[in-house]
Design a protein around this motif. Structure first.
Motif, PDB file in Angstrom:
ATOM      1  N   MET A 163     -51.492  39.234  30.001  1.00 41.48           N
ATOM      2  CA  MET A 163     -52.494  40.296  29.988  1.00 41.48           C
ATOM      3  C   MET A 163     -52.975  40.588  28.571  1.00 41.48           C
ATOM      4  O   MET A 163     -54.177  40.716  28.307  1.00 41.48           O
ATOM      5  N   PHE A 164     -52.030  40.686  27.660  1.00 41.06           N
ATOM      6  CA  PHE A 164     -52.366  40.989  26.265  1.00 41.06           C
ATOM      7  C   PHE A 164     -53.248  39.885  25.668  1.00 41.06           C
ATOM      8  O   PHE A 164     -54.263  40.167  25.026  1.00 41.06           O
ATOM      9  N   CYS A 165     -52.873  38.628  25.898  1.00 38.88           N
ATOM     10  CA  CYS A 165     -53.627  37.505  25.330  1.00 38.88           C
ATOM     11  C   CYS A 165     -55.020  37.388  25.943  1.00 38.88           C
ATOM     12  O   CYS A 165     -55.986  37.076  25.236  1.00 38.88           O
ATOM     13  N   LEU A 166     -55.141  37.625  27.245  1.00 36.55           N
ATOM     14  CA  LEU A 166     -56.453  37.568  27.888  1.00 36.55           C
ATOM     15  C   LEU A 166     -57.381  38.644  27.345  1.00 36.55           C
ATOM     16  O   LEU A 166     -58.586  38.420  27.173  1.00 36.55           O
ATOM     17  N   ALA A 177     -58.087  41.606  33.284  1.00 37.52           N
ATOM     18  CA  ALA A 177     -56.966  40.824  32.767  1.00 37.52           C
ATOM     19  C   ALA A 177     -55.840  40.742  33.794  1.00 37.52           C
ATOM     20  O   ALA A 177     -55.193  39.699  33.946  1.00 37.52           O
ATOM     21  N   SER A 178     -55.614  41.837  34.521  1.00 38.74           N
ATOM     22  CA  SER A 178     -54.572  41.855  35.538  1.00 38.74           C
ATOM     23  C   SER A 178     -54.879  40.863  36.648  1.00 38.74           C
ATOM     24  O   SER A 178     -53.997  40.123  37.102  1.00 38.74           O
ATOM     25  N   GLY A 179     -56.134  40.811  37.085  1.00 40.91           N
ATOM     26  CA  GLY A 179     -56.533  39.862  38.130  1.00 40.91           C
ATOM     27  C   GLY A 179     -56.368  38.423  37.698  1.00 40.91           C
ATOM     28  O   GLY A 179     -55.841  37.589  38.445  1.00 40.91           O
ATOM     29  N   ASN A 180     -56.796  38.102  36.474  1.00 38.76           N
ATOM     30  CA  ASN A 180     -56.678  36.740  35.962  1.00 38.76           C
ATOM     31  C   ASN A 180     -55.225  36.351  35.709  1.00 38.76           C
ATOM     32  O   ASN A 180     -54.845  35.191  35.870  1.00 38.76           O
ATOM     33  N   THR A 181     -54.419  37.338  35.319  1.00 38.70           N
ATOM     34  CA  THR A 181     -52.988  37.092  35.121  1.00 38.70           C
ATOM     35  C   THR A 181     -52.333  36.630  36.407  1.00 38.70           C
ATOM     36  O   THR A 181     -51.491  35.723  36.406  1.00 38.70           O
ATOM     37  N   LYS A 182     -52.710  37.242  37.532  1.00 39.87           N
ATOM     38  CA  LYS A 182     -52.115  36.869  38.816  1.00 39.87           C
ATOM     39  C   LYS A 182     -52.407  35.405  39.159  1.00 39.87           C
ATOM     40  O   LYS A 182     -51.542  34.688  39.671  1.00 39.87           O
ATOM     41  N   ILE A 183     -53.640  34.947  38.882  1.00 39.34           N
ATOM     42  CA  ILE A 183     -53.993  33.565  39.184  1.00 39.34           C
ATOM     43  C   ILE A 183     -53.177  32.598  38.330  1.00 39.34           C
ATOM     44  O   ILE A 183     -52.642  31.599  38.826  1.00 39.34           O
TER      45      ILE A 183
END
Length: 248
Positions: A163-166, A177-183
């Protein structure tokens, strides 16, 4: 291990809570994995069965974020394979190298992430994403591979790092960021799951039944994150990060 209704109910309660937390900010393994240990699962069997349950619930929360258009296809389509490759290498490396050498490094980085997020009060509150550039894609691929490796090798704090890096690389807000982290988590979790299944370190009865419970938790957690937005996700992210630091 034979199916025991009392053990199942204990796991169901704690893993449901874990899925809610994980869908919002990551870190659900802080709750679900100790729960498997507490009811008497051997260490490797607990790790494998927890991966199975977590993978299926992460899929559910990823789908909710996808439907809410909180997943950036342009980003994740270019990073997914690198996260998967990193995780495969991480799992293989874990067999031959003691994880104690990585724990101090991840511990230190987690503290820096927490302090930076705490100091920069506007971090992740607004989405400044304006498309990818060659530089951000290269940085993103390196990040996806390294964190995929870390997730396969050790694991704790992967979602927080992602999340931090995104947010830093692509200027996303916490919700996106949370959504992309899940993928991206799906790819590294899948790689680990395949290895544990190959080694026979899964209890399918508990794993799938708890996965159903965790799916409901993941749906509730992701719905909360989507509806409440960044001002809700960021405090949860900070709390989970500090709990990770204390645990490590």
């Amino acid at each position: 291990m034979e199916f025991d209704i009392v053990k199942f109910l204990i796991l169901a309660v704690f893993c449901f809570i874990a899925a809610v937390v994980d869908a919002i900010s990551g870190g659900g393994g802080l709750i679900s994995l100790p729960a498997y240990f507490a009811v008497g699962f051997p260490p490797h069997m607990a790790l494998g069965t927890n991966k199975l349950s977590a993978f299926l619930s992460t899929f559910a929360s990823a789908f909710k974020f996808w439907k809410a258009k909180k997943v950036n296809v342009e980003i994740v389509s270019k990073l997914f394979v690198f996260s998967l490759a990193g995780a495969v290498l991480g799992v293989k490396t874990a067999v031959s190298i003691d994880t104690k050498y990585f724990k101090p490094i991840s511990f230190g980085i987690l503290i820096l992430v927490f302090l930076y997020a705490l100091k920069n009060k506007s971090l992740g509150e607004n989405n400044y994403y304006r498309g990818t550039t060659p530089k951000t894609i290269v940085l993103g691929k390196i990040m996806a591979f390294c964190l995929g490796f870390y997730d396969g090798f050790l694991g704790p704090g992967t979602a927080a790092f992602l999340m931090f890096c995104l947010i830093k690389i692509f200027k996303l807000d916490f919700s996106s960021a949370s959504g992309n982290t899940k993928i991206l988590n799906l790819s590294s979790n899948f790689a680990s799951l395949v290895v544990f299944a190959f080694l026979g370190k899964l209890n399918w009865v508990y794993g799938i039944s708890i996965a159903i419970v965790m799916t409901f938790g993941a749906i509730i957690g992701s719905r909360l994150a989507i509806l409440k937005g960044n001002k809700f996700i960021k405090p949860v992210f900070l709390v989970v990060t500090i709990v990770l630091i204390l645990k490590m």
